[in-house]
Design a protein around this motif. Structure first.
Motif, PDB file in Angstrom:
ATOM      1  N   ASP A 225       0.819  -1.212   0.000  1.00 51.19           N
ATOM      2  CA  ASP A 225       0.000   0.000   0.000  1.00 51.19           C
ATOM      3  C   ASP A 225       0.851   1.261   0.000  1.00 51.19           C
ATOM      4  O   ASP A 225       0.629   2.178  -0.779  1.00 51.19           O
TER       5      ASP A 225
ATOM      6  N   ILE B  61      -9.670  14.717  -3.661  1.00 53.35           N
ATOM      7  CA  ILE B  61      -9.936  14.529  -2.223  1.00 53.35           C
ATOM      8  C   ILE B  61     -11.422  14.247  -1.999  1.00 53.35           C
ATOM      9  O   ILE B  61     -11.786  13.387  -1.200  1.00 53.35           O
ATOM     10  N   ALA B  62     -12.256  14.972  -2.748  1.00 54.21           N
ATOM     11  CA  ALA B  62     -13.700  14.761  -2.616  1.00 54.21           C
ATOM     12  C   ALA B  62     -14.071  13.321  -2.955  1.00 54.21           C
ATOM     13  O   ALA B  62     -15.066  12.793  -2.461  1.00 54.21           O
ATOM     14  N   ASN B  63     -13.259  12.679  -3.810  1.00 52.08           N
ATOM     15  CA  ASN B  63     -13.521  11.281  -4.159  1.00 52.08           C
ATOM     16  C   ASN B  63     -12.797  10.303  -3.230  1.00 52.08           C
ATOM     17  O   ASN B  63     -12.688   9.122  -3.531  1.00 52.08           O
ATOM     18  N   GLY B  64     -12.234  10.842  -2.137  1.00 51.51           N
ATOM     19  CA  GLY B  64     -11.610   9.971  -1.155  1.00 51.51           C
ATOM     20  C   GLY B  64     -10.157   9.624  -1.452  1.00 51.51           C
ATOM     21  O   GLY B  64      -9.661   8.601  -0.990  1.00 51.51           O
TER      22      GLY B  64
ATOM     23  N   ARG C  64      -6.560   9.803  -0.743  1.00 54.77           N
ATOM     24  CA  ARG C  64      -5.717  10.160   0.386  1.00 54.77           C
ATOM     25  C   ARG C  64      -4.412  10.825  -0.038  1.00 54.77           C
ATOM     26  O   ARG C  64      -3.937  11.760   0.600  1.00 54.77           O
TER      27      ARG C  64
ATOM     28  N   LEU D  87      -4.790  14.418  -0.609  1.00 49.91           N
ATOM     29  CA  LEU D  87      -4.831  15.179   0.647  1.00 49.91           C
ATOM     30  C   LEU D  87      -3.404  15.398   1.174  1.00 49.91           C
ATOM     31  O   LEU D  87      -3.079  16.483   1.643  1.00 49.91           O
ATOM     32  N   GLU D  88      -2.570  14.360   1.046  1.00 49.99           N
ATOM     33  CA  GLU D  88      -1.185  14.494   1.524  1.00 49.99           C
ATOM     34  C   GLU D  88      -0.448  15.605   0.777  1.00 49.99           C
ATOM     35  O   GLU D  88       0.292  16.388   1.369  1.00 49.99           O
TER      36      GLU D  88
ATOM     37  N   TYR E 148      -1.768  18.887   1.918  1.00 53.14           N
ATOM     38  CA  TYR E 148      -1.235  19.110   3.266  1.00 53.14           C
ATOM     39  C   TYR E 148       0.190  19.657   3.191  1.00 53.14           C
ATOM     40  O   TYR E 148       0.521  20.650   3.828  1.00 53.14           O
ATOM     41  N   ASP E 149       1.035  19.001   2.391  1.00 55.69           N
ATOM     42  CA  ASP E 149       2.425  19.449   2.291  1.00 55.69           C
ATOM     43  C   ASP E 149       2.511  20.883   1.774  1.00 55.69           C
ATOM     44  O   ASP E 149       3.405  21.633   2.130  1.00 55.69           O
TER      45      ASP E 149
ATOM     46  N   ALA F 273       0.127  23.056   5.050  1.00 59.62           N
ATOM     47  CA  ALA F 273       0.146  22.830   6.503  1.00 59.62           C
ATOM     48  C   ALA F 273       1.046  23.846   7.204  1.00 59.62           C
ATOM     49  O   ALA F 273       0.717  24.326   8.286  1.00 59.62           O
TER      50      ALA F 273
ATOM     51  N   GLN G 220      -4.323  19.905  12.357  1.00 60.80           N
ATOM     52  CA  GLN G 220      -4.909  18.600  12.069  1.00 60.80           C
ATOM     53  C   GLN G 220      -6.412  18.733  11.785  1.00 60.80           C
ATOM     54  O   GLN G 220      -6.916  18.201  10.802  1.00 60.80           O
TER      55      GLN G 220
ATOM     56  N   PHE H 292      -7.249  20.239   8.248  1.00 57.67           N
ATOM     57  CA  PHE H 292      -7.142  19.326   7.105  1.00 57.67           C
ATOM     58  C   PHE H 292      -8.128  18.171   7.203  1.00 57.67           C
ATOM     59  O   PHE H 292      -8.552  17.623   6.185  1.00 57.67           O
ATOM     60  N   PHE H 293      -8.521  17.836   8.417  1.00 57.66           N
ATOM     61  CA  PHE H 293      -9.566  16.828   8.567  1.00 57.66           C
ATOM     62  C   PHE H 293     -10.877  17.365   7.997  1.00 57.66           C
ATOM     63  O   PHE H 293     -11.625  16.674   7.309  1.00 57.66           O
TER      64      PHE H 293
ATOM     65  N   TRP I 244     -10.827  17.263   4.318  1.00 58.53           N
ATOM     66  CA  TRP I 244     -11.111  15.882   3.882  1.00 58.53           C
ATOM     67  C   TRP I 244     -12.622  15.619   3.872  1.00 58.53           C
ATOM     68  O   TRP I 244     -13.162  15.075   2.921  1.00 58.53           O
TER      69      TRP I 244
END
Ligand SMILES: [Zn+2]
Lengths: 209, 281
Positions: free
Chosen positions: A7, A30-33, A35, A38-39, A42-43, A46, A68, A71-72, A75
């Motif tokens: 993974d 991101i809206a489609n999940g 991850r 999102l990372e 975030y980079d 953040a 946190q 960004f949650f 998501w």
């Protein structure tokens, strides 16, 4: 465990593939999940959110928590982002800023609850540590922000500092500055106008150069 | 519900994060559905990103990202996207039971998980909405309380005028014939207190319906010769009580009647709208 290793290798190459994407595309993923998207987002942001939170809350732990949470929320809420409402960065900083303000207001409430028996102490407490104006002043020595805010007239500057960095409501600012609410509303309008006219291009120059 | 002009008024405070929590929620509700306002919010918001970015820059520790990703995994497993462990669990149930029972159990499990997730996020939103509602109602109750207090003060003043002036005259002000009260509403009425000593006419009325914005109650004095003079605006508070005070510079005997009309607030002094109340002097 084997699955996990597989993974993470897939995920890091996915992440690489997303680094060049625009914010809007990332948010759609991101809206489609997705991850990895999102990372990447975030980079990108953040640091900015964390710095703002650290500046306003003056505490590493709280700043980390707010970052946190922000960004949650991104998501969970990515599907509600609407291009009409502006750049992704604007949307993201607005979520972060509101979360920081919630935290500031919560702290202020808790503090006043603790010190309620002694009215004087409430004021002392506010003056020493919770006065965002003075407090922000101290933190801004030599910073670009200080220079930028200095270009505003002092009356407008204190409204911006108390509102944006201090999280005070309009009526709290009125009380703090001992001015009628109408005056504070007018100054807020003028301050925003001045920021748009002066601070925007100036700030961009600083940030770019 | 806020309208566009309210949004325009609150925009600077919203952009700087200086509205109360419930104001912010109401503001967002409007902007979600109003494109012109959304554009204004966007333009204002983009400037503020610079303000956010000008603070001293720091980097968060790596553990923040780790915690964020762990949190997302946890929530995903619980609610929105049941992932491998959940499916494994459902699968093992399926192996023990017949295939169709396993499938329906899995479906039931998913539905329950999704409903719980939906319900908990909805109920939080509902609570926030409810709080906004209550705050709004409390504001309007406070306004009515203020109005009642002011109304009492005005009555007091009126009684004092009547008691102090031996030449005072009190006349009836009643609903004019074309005015039909709404069902459940009493028809408007009031008194005219004329003080010859102070050359003032005070009008106090009640049960006046609230008028739409930009409409107003105007007070007219009618002379014996039929000449109509618009004098004051009758202010009506949230309890339906109206009050106006008119100073007259001609002898009282020259006036025959008083009318209160309903017309656009910016109508010229020559236009006479529907007459709501009349009183003979
Ligand atoms: Zn609008």
């Amino acid at each position: 465990m084997r699955g996990n290793a597989k993974d993470s290798s897939v995920s890091s190459s996915e992440t690489e593939a997303r680094i060049t994407l625009e914010d809007v595309e990332l948010l759609r993923l991101i809206a489609n999940g997705d991850r990895s998207a999102l990372e990447v987002l975030y980079d990108r942001y953040a640091g900015g959110i964390y710095s703002l939170a650290h500046h306003m809350l003056q505490e590493q732990g709280a700043a980390e928590e707010v970052t946190q949470d922000t960004f949650f929320k991104v998501w969970r809420r990515a599907s509600t982002y609407n291009v009409k409402r502006g750049k992704v960065s604007g949307w993201l900083f607005s979520i972060g800023h509101h979360r920081i303000i919630d935290e500031l207001r919560k702290r202020r409430r808790q503090k006043s609850m603790i010190y309620v028996p002694d009215v004087e102490a409430v004021h002392r407490q506010e003056d020493e540590s919770a006065d965002p104006n003075e407090f922000a002043e101290k933190r801004m020595q030599g910073s670009r922000l200080r220079k930028a805010l200095e270009s505003l007239n002092p009356e407008l500057k204190s409204v911006v500092v108390l509102a944006y960095y201090g999280g005070l409501t309009q009526s709290e600012i009125a009380k703090k500055l001992n001015q009628p609410l109408g005056t504070v509303k007018t100054r807020t309008r003028l301050a925003l106008k001045a920021l748009r006219e002066n601070l925007g291009p100036q700030a961009r120059k600083w940030l770019d150069g | 519900m806020m309208d566009c002009s309210k949004i325009h008024e609150l925009l600077p405070a919203y952009t700087l994060g200086s509205l109360t929590t419930s104001e912010t929620a109401d503001f967002n509700t409007h902007v979600e559905v109003c494109s012109p306002c959304a554009v204004k919010v966007r333009d204002a918001g983009d400037t503020l990103v610079d303000l956010a970015r000008m603070v001293p820059q720091k980097r968060p520790s790596e553990r923040v990202k780790d915690r964020l990703l762990a949190r997302i995994d946890k929530v995903d497993q619980l609610v929105t996207r049941p992932s491998r462990p959940v499916m494994d669990f459902v699968g093992s149930l399926g192996r023990q039971l017949t295939f169709s029972t396993g499938t329906s159990l899995a479906v039931a499990f998913l539905i329950v998980a999704v409903v719980i997730g939906y319900w908990s996020s909805r109920s939080l939103q509902d609570l926030q909405d409810l709080r906004g509602d209550i705050e709004q109602r409390m504001e309007s109750v406070a306004q009515q309380e203020e109005d009642v207090r002011e109304g009492l003060e005005q009555q007091h003043k009126l009684f004092e005028t009547i008691a102090a002036d031996p030449d005072v005259t009190v006349k009836r002000l009643s609903a004019n014939i074309p005015t039909v009260p709404l069902p459940g509403h009493e028809s408007p009425s009031g008194v005219i207190v004329i003080s010859a000593r102070d050359s003032t006419v005070t009008i106090a009325a009640m049960h006046l319906p609230q008028l739409p914005q930009n409409w107003a109650y105007h007070v007219w004095l009618i002379k014996h010769g039929g000449q109509e003079i618009r004098t004051a605006t009758l202010t009506v508070d949230s309890t339906g009580a109206g009050h106006a005070e008119v100073t007259i510079d001609a002898p009282l005997e020259e006036f025959r009647a008083i009318f209160v009309t309903i017309d656009p607030a910016n109508a010229g002094p020559g236009s006479v709208g529907n007459s709501a109340l009349r009183g003979d002097l």
